[in-house]
Design an enzyme around this catalytic site. Structure first.
Site, PDB file in Angstrom:
ATOM      1  N   ASP A 284      -0.901  -3.091 -16.417  1.00 46.28           N
ATOM      2  CA  ASP A 284      -1.699  -1.986 -15.900  1.00 46.28           C
ATOM      3  C   ASP A 284      -3.042  -2.000 -16.623  1.00 46.28           C
ATOM      4  OD1 ASP A 284       0.679  -1.463 -14.610  1.00 46.28           O
ATOM      5  OD2 ASP A 284       0.640   0.700 -15.001  1.00 46.28           O
TER       6      ASP A 284
ATOM      7  N   LYS B 193       0.041   2.853  -6.988  1.00 46.22           N
ATOM      8  CA  LYS B 193       0.794   3.517  -8.055  1.00 46.22           C
ATOM      9  C   LYS B 193       0.142   4.844  -8.383  1.00 46.22           C
ATOM     10  CE  LYS B 193       2.414   3.101 -12.833  1.00 46.22           C
ATOM     11  NZ  LYS B 193       2.628   2.209 -14.003  1.00 46.22           N
TER      12      LYS B 193
ATOM     13  N   LYS C 151      -3.936   1.772  -8.914  1.00 47.24           N
ATOM     14  CA  LYS C 151      -3.286   2.855  -9.658  1.00 47.24           C
ATOM     15  C   LYS C 151      -4.274   3.991  -9.870  1.00 47.24           C
ATOM     16  CE  LYS C 151      -1.069   3.805 -14.125  1.00 47.24           C
ATOM     17  NZ  LYS C 151      -0.563   3.223 -15.393  1.00 47.24           N
TER      18      LYS C 151
END
Length: 229
Positions: A96, A185, A157
């Site tokens: 991430d 996400k 994300k």
């Protein structure tokens, strides 16, 4: 208002997260045990805990995810790439990565693209680009998402959680830009089953939360209520 959708298994969406700088080896072990028990897709931990998590989850369902350039994204590209490659060497399967917001806001999209593309190509792992949507205009969110898609990321994300969290509106926006080419996400501030379900219905394919077990327990107890947006 939408129904509670009992056919949606929230456990299939949850990146079981512990991003506490004080986290002990015992806490990481508990996190991994919980993720295995509930069959969450991943645990998400700081880079220093990747090797331990990989060993604990060897031949088990959850993968190991870690964060890169977290939480600001303001590290140099060389540092981010090294951090990503070291995480890969230690066994992480998902990264991430916080994007460089200064570059985005100052129009340096080529540098932003290059940084992400290098991380994607050098590691070959699933890369989730953290956009920090609460700090961006809708136009900036769309631009960031498009640059990240062109760089080869696997997920868009919403947030680190340090500047606010995921919203249904932002998930819908990212879903529209992604057009099912990559996952979305939602992360930050997800504390109830109803909130989690709303985000899934809006298009989230992963949920980053440190409250995953509580969300599952709420669903099992039938406390989700109606979910709408």
């Amino acid at each position: 208002m939408a129904a509670f959708h009992p056919e949606i298994d929230l456990a299939e969406y949850i990146d079981h997260t512990l991003l506490d700088p004080l986290a002990s080896p015992e806490a990481i072990a508990q996190l991994c045990q919980e993720a295995d028990r509930y069959r969450f897709p991943t645990v998400c931990v700081f880079p220093i805990h990747v090797r331990q998590a990989v060993e604990l989850l060897h031949q088990k369902h959850p993968q190991v995810c870690t964060v890169i350039g977290f939480p600001t994204g303001a590290h140099t590209s060389a540092v981010k790439r090294y951090e990503a490659e070291e995480a890969a060497e230690n066994g992480a399967m998902e990264l991430d990565v916080v994007i460089n917001l200064s570059w985005l806001k100052s129009g340096q999209t080529e540098a932003l693209h290059r940084e992400l593309a290098e991380i994607c190509s050098s590691t070959g792992l699933t890369v989730k680009a953290i956009l920090e949507t609460t700090l961006l205009t809708d136009a900036e969110k769309q631009l960031a998402a498009e640059v990240c898609l062109e760089a080869g990321v696997s997920f868009l994300k919403t947030s680190t959680g340090w500047h606010g969290g995921a919203t249904v509106a932002d998930v819908k926006l990212l879903k529209a830009v992604a057009r099912d080419r990559v996952g979305v996400k939602a992360s930050g501030g997800i504390r109830t089953a109803e909130q989690a379900l709303n985000l899934v219905l809006a298009g989230a394919t992963r949920l980053g939360t440190s409250h995953g077990i509580a969300l599952i327990q709420q669903r099992e107890a039938g406390e989700g209520g109606d979910a709408g947006y």
